[in-house]
Design an enzyme around this catalytic site. Structure first.
Site, PDB file in Angstrom:
ATOM      1  CG  ASP A   1      -1.034  -5.298  -6.596  1.00 26.60           C
ATOM      2  OD1 ASP A   1      -0.276  -4.741  -5.781  1.00 26.60           O
ATOM      3  OD2 ASP A   1      -2.091  -4.787  -7.004  1.00 26.60           O
TER       4      ASP A   1
ATOM      5  NE  ARG B   1       2.074  -7.884  -0.875  1.00 26.34           N
ATOM      6  CZ  ARG B   1       1.010  -7.411  -1.516  1.00 26.34           C
ATOM      7  NH1 ARG B   1       1.156  -6.811  -2.690  1.00 26.34           N
ATOM      8  NH2 ARG B   1      -0.201  -7.553  -0.996  1.00 26.34           N
TER       9      ARG B   1
HETATM   10  C1  S3P Z   1      -4.247  -0.002  -6.404  1.00 27.05           C
HETATM   11  C2  S3P Z   1      -3.028   0.574  -6.677  1.00 27.05           C
HETATM   12  C3  S3P Z   1      -1.751  -0.078  -6.375  1.00 27.05           C
HETATM   13  C4  S3P Z   1      -1.937  -1.564  -6.081  1.00 27.05           C
HETATM   14  C5  S3P Z   1      -3.095  -1.831  -5.154  1.00 27.05           C
HETATM   15  C6  S3P Z   1      -4.387  -1.314  -5.775  1.00 27.05           C
HETATM   16  C7  S3P Z   1      -5.462   0.749  -6.757  1.00 27.05           C
HETATM   17  O1  S3P Z   1      -1.176   0.525  -5.242  1.00 27.05           O
HETATM   18  O2  S3P Z   1      -0.765  -2.106  -5.542  1.00 27.05           O
HETATM   19  O3  S3P Z   1      -3.232  -3.201  -4.906  1.00 27.05           O
HETATM   20  O4  S3P Z   1      -6.548   0.161  -6.856  1.00 27.05           O
HETATM   21  O5  S3P Z   1      -5.359   1.961  -6.961  1.00 27.05           O
HETATM   22  P1  S3P Z   1      -0.259   1.863  -5.340  1.00 27.05           P
HETATM   23  O6  S3P Z   1      -1.101   2.987  -5.757  1.00 27.05           O
HETATM   24  O7  S3P Z   1       0.262   2.058  -3.929  1.00 27.05           O
HETATM   25  O8  S3P Z   1       0.814   1.547  -6.314  1.00 27.05           O
END
Ligand code: S3P
Length: 669
Positions: free
Chosen positions: A316, A347
């Site tokens: 992120d 992104r």
């Molecule tokens: C998150 C997992 C991540 C992250 C998102 C929040 C979470 O995504 O990028 O901002 O809280 O489980 P991904 O599971 O798609 O990697």
């Protein structure tokens, strides 16, 4: 004549808001538990509000989100099908985690909807393994599109082992919640460990779950104990301020209360590799998570390579890291980050296009980007595609001396960090009067706030609009926010006499705002509702809502956020005292009550009123003045303008002259 750049000085303490991942999970697990869960310091952002709203629609008793509240969970079995579609807004985490939960609840059906960005994001990654467990999932969009709208039918599920090709905490979380809701075992294997908050929180709640190497194994179980939560600050939000401190010439920033879970701290490791000194102080464990204070120093930045195992630990933060790379010496390569293409925006493409627009030498790679850093000034307009992390990453880059960066949609930060612009202004802002430090000199001019206050019918709103137009800055009409939330309160169907501040505020997450050419425009569910907001039902009830202290608080926060993002002229009660006590220019308009009554009647009647009419209106105004006396007392540093004997045009010109003088004094002619 060449101008020497002023140094960027940072100071103080930033306490980023609560962690988004933990906030979502604390609500979901509280709703699944039997018993009360006290939740403190939750992130009350748009994404988390979407989770709260969806759980409420399934029967969970979740009060309005605040710093400290209790969810009275009634067990997984108490959750029912929602009567209408679950609006997940912009939030992938809401969608994927709750889809897992619904899939495991036999007989429940939920339709998931989201905004345009969320509707584009891939859902097969959860749908396929959930279907393998026995759930039924339908995609309702165009053929072959595995995004929202999506309908999930809960079924009895069977145990499963899922080997995921990429690390995803949302997929892992969805499968674990499905297993837990249905009482079936689940094993998830990932190529690298994704963030592990679900595992930690389930273990803390008495769920039999083990972690062995890359495998997370959930044994069949169905009870979740209620465990109180104190949400630590989000490292992904704090990371923006680590970058700001790294960019600075002087000073130090202390980032307090940051969650230091090792699956989340990759960005800080990358920054360290780029030459940033980050000390950790006061490290401790709270609720199973390591937290601490990060002390970040200015740095001379070096390029680096980021890829492989490190990516999930900083996924992120990559837009922010790309912006840091743009100011580093050498070439930075980000690879193995194809996942970035399916986040709130693509992104990779969006960061590359924006950096290029600002003048950075950058190349798009299939799974990342190559950025050549430089020290030259960057200027241009950033297109965020409504992506919060882009707005903040480029917001930080815009704070660097010499850079001139505008952001198309600063308000989209409300998805994860509603007070971002305020915190940025404070981190680079002037020292407080009692500080013994030198005042800060900053490059990004602090937005100029011109506050116009005055008693009823003093003409402050039309004056403010006119002044904003001449100065070519944004006008903020705080009344429009009161109208927007009143409109939503009317939409609940509850009789206005029964409205409580809590119930009204429960609608607040549906309101965002956007900068148009001249104004700060409140949006209801993403669209302008100008006409409906001016309608008679809203006009009749708006003062009821405006009297609620909690609602005033919320409106003031919106207005402050706008004033932290851009130059504004803002009018309203308490504007120069409670809302913007440090406004650069504060004007208080006064006029003889007789004259105010006369003006108001001309406006209302469209003709010249007679003396008897004016006398009656004067009496009403004097009574209203007395009621308002506490609220509209002028600020001590206010400039009072008596408009009894001047035309509105003269009054506007006087304020414009004062504003220009103020702007020149602060920024130079
Ligand atoms: C998150 C997992 C991540 C992250 C998102 C929040 C979470 O995504 O990028 O901002 O809280 O489980 P991904 O599971 O798609 O990697």
């Amino acid at each position: 004549m060449s101008r020497t750049r002023s140094p960027l000085l940072v100071r103080g303490v930033v306490r980023a808001p609560g962690d988004k991942s933990i906030s979502h999970r604390s609500l979901i697990l509280a709703a699944m538990a039997s018993g009360p869960t006290r939740i403190r310091d939750i992130l009350a952002s748009a994404d988390v509000q979407a989770t709260a709203g969806a759980l409420r629609a399934m029967g969970a008793e979740i009060p309005a989100l605040s710093d400290d509240f209790i969810v009275h969970g009634r067990g997984v079995a108490s959750l029912h099908s929602p009567a209408s579609a679950l609006d997940c807004g912009n939030s992938g985490t809401t969608t994927r985690l709750l889809a897992g939960l619904v899939a495991g609840l036999e007989g429940r059906v939920a339709r998931f909807e989201g905004d345009a960005s969320l509707s584009r994001r891939p859902m097969r990654r959860i749908a396929a393994p959930l279907a393998d467990m026995g759930a039924h999932i339908e995609f309702e969009g165009a053929d072959g599109h595995d995004g929202l709208p999506m309908r999930v039918h809960g079924r009895p599920l069977s145990a499963i082992t899922v080997v995921n090709t990429h690390a995803s905490a949302q997929v892992k979380g969805a499968l674990l919640l499905a297993g837990l809701a249905s009482g079936s075992g689940v094993t998830v294997r990932e190529p690298q460990r994704s963030r592990d908050h679900t595992e930690r929180m389930l273990q803390a709640r008495g769920v039999a779950l083990t972690v062995a190497g890359e495998d997370v194994v959930l044994l069949p179980a169905q009870t979740v104990n209620a465990v109180d939560v104190v949400v630590p600050s989000d490292p992904s939000s704090a990371a923006f301020f680590a970058a700001l401190a790294a960019f600075a010439d002087e000073g130090v920033l202390r980032l307090e209360n940051v969650c230091l879970n090792p699956t989340r701290t990759g960005a800080f490791d990358v920054l360290r590799r780029m030459g940033v000194r980050i000390d950790v102080e006061d490290e401790r464990t709270v609720g199973g998570e390591a937290i601490g204070t990060l002390v970040v120093h200015p740095a001379s930045l070096q390029a680096t390579a980021i890829g492989g195992q490190e990516i999930p630990r900083c996924i992120d933060e990559l837009p922010m890291i790309a912006c840091v790379a743009a100011r580093s010496v050498g070439e930075t390569r980000i690879t193995d980050a194809g996942e970035l293409r399916v986040k709130e925006s693509d992104r990779i493409r969006a960061v590359v296009e924006n950096l290029r627009r600002l003048g950075v030498d950058v190349e798009e790679l299939p799974d990342g980007m190559r950025i050549v850093g430089s020290q030259s000034s960057l200027s241009g307009h950033v297109v965020t595609h409504g992506d919060h992390r882009l707005a903040m990453a480029f917001g930080i880059l815009g704070a660097v001396p010499g850079n001139r960066i505008t952001i198309d949609d600063p308000a989209c930060v409300s998805v994860s960090y509603p007070t971002f612009w305020r915190d940025l202004a404070q981190a680079i802002g002037p020292a407080s009067p009692d500080s013994d430090q030198e005042p800060a000199v900053t490059s990004r001019p602090k937005p100029l706030v011109i506050a116009i206050d005055g008693p009823a019918a003093s003409g402050k709103s039309s004056t403010a609009q006119w002044v904003a137009q001449i100065l070519n800055v944004h006008h903020v009409d705080s009344g429009a926010f009161y109208r927007a939330i009143t409109l939503l309160a009317l939409g609940t169907g509850v009789a206005p006499e029964q409205w409580t501040p809590q119930a009204v505020l429960a609608q607040a997450h549906r309101i965002t705002w956007r900068l148009t050419e001249r104004s700060v425009l409140p949006l209801v569910d993403g669209t302008a509702q100008d006409e409906a907001m001016r309608d008679a039902p809203v006009t009749r009830q708006v003062s009821r809502v405006a009297q609620m202290a909690a609602v005033r608080h919320w409106v003031n926060d919106q207005v402050r956020a706008a004033g932290a993002a851009t130059d504004v002229v803002v009018d309203g009660r308490d504007i120069g005292t409670a809302v913007f006590p440090t406004a650069a220019l504060k004007v208080f308009l006064v006029a003889d009550p007789w004259e105010r009554a006369r003006r108001r009647l001309i406006q209302r009647l469209g003709r010249r009123p007679n003396d008897a009419e004016i006398a009656e209106e004067t009496e009403a105004l004097v009574a209203r003045d007395a009621l308002d006396a506490a609220q509209s007392a002028p600020a001590p540093d206010v400039i009072t303008i008596d408009t009894t004997t001047v035309t509105q045009e003269e009054q506007v010109q006087r304020i414009v002259a004062l504003a220009k003088a103020t702007r020149d004094r602060l920024r130079g002619p």
